[in-house]
Design an enzyme around this catalytic site. Structure first.
Site: not given
Length: 292
Positions: A51, A87, A112
């Site tokens: 994430h 990054e 999700g």
């Protein structure tokens, strides 16, 4: 030992055996010659999709996990991409891969928005690649083993007595999502952990949905559970993991991190990337490339 615990121990053992076979088979398949006329094809790249977090420990953790995966599957191309905040971003990771095949494995614990929309959108934008999107990591018995180990490290009794179990409960702290399927996955994970520990386990969420961790802990206490621990259902340190740990009335386990079960499970998801997200055909890809 109750029947639920016996069943889950068998399930965990079976899961471990299956992932071990998957590891060995995947390594060997990378050396098998393909059908005549196609040349020697490399196995698809594994793109681990995290994430992202502003907490610098998160990037360090997932980077170490990538190395653990590479150690388990030598010769496999393994890359890291983030949905946001860190990054390399997923789009940049995919753009840097040479033309070929790739499997995106979400370092996410439930279904999700990211799994349903963000990852397929990024895969479609990488027109030089034939892609699949694997299932999220959870729920799965291997995650239950990692959760158990993290709780034990934090002070949970490895061999709890019946008296301990009658007084104890666990809050499974998760990120939270408005997608009802994500909540379903978290509840399933809580059920597996409850079977493993022999105590009630209830979800508590950091955002988006109720109950929060403090409320979940109070609900356990209202039922006579005065020894309450928080199991951290997060893959890496970050704001949510820190906030939910601070709300723990008792011990708070560390996130799953680089537990060996995670590397095994990532490879298991990679090997079993569902046919419903099958690679685009080579003809489709050639047609898209020609139209650019």
């Amino acid at each position: 030992m109750d029947h639920g615990t016996t069943y889950l121990d068998h399930t965990v053992g079976t899961a471990g055996l299956l992932t071990m076979i998957s590891d060995q088979l995947g390594s060997r398949l990378s050396h098998v010659s393909p059908l005549r006329g196609y040349g020697r094809r490399q196995p698809p790249a594994l793109v681990l999709v995290a994430h992202g977090s502003r907490d610098p420990r998160a990037l360090a953790t997932v980077s170490e996990l990538v190395e653990r995966i590479r150690e388990r599957r030598p010769g496999l191309t393994v890359r890291l991409g983030h949905i946001e905040l860190n990054e390399p971003l997923l789009s940049d990771t995919l753009a840097a891969l040479p033309a070929g095949r790739a499997v995106l494995v979400p370092l996410l614990l439930s279904r999700g928005h990211h799994v349903k929309h963000d990852l397929p959108r990024a895969a479609d934008a990488a027109e030089h690649l034939l892609t699949r999107v694997a299932d999220p990591l959870g729920p799965h018995p291997l995650l239950v083993e990692a959760l158990h180990d993290r709780l034990v490290e934090a002070g949970w009794p490895e061999r709890a007595t019946d008296r301990d179990r009658r007084r104890s409960g666990v809050v499974l702290a998760a990120a939270g999502s408005r997608d009802p399927r994500a909540a379903q996955d978290i509840r399933a994970a809580a059920g597996l952990l409850a079977d493993r520990l022999g105590v009630p386990v209830v979800p508590g969420y950091a955002s988006a949905t109720a109950p929060d961790v403090a409320t979940a802990a109070r609900s356990l206490a209202a039922h006579g559970r005065d020894r309450i621990a928080v199991a951290s259902y997060f893959t890496a340190p970050g704001r949510f993991a820190t906030e939910t740990a601070a709300a723990a009335p008792g011990i708070a386990a560390a996130p799953l991190g680089t537990h060996p079960s995670l590397a095994r499970l990532v490879l298991h998801r990679y090997d079993r990337a569902p046919a419903t997200t099958a690679y685009a055909t080579e003809a489709d890809t050639m047609a898209r490339t020609a139209s650019v």
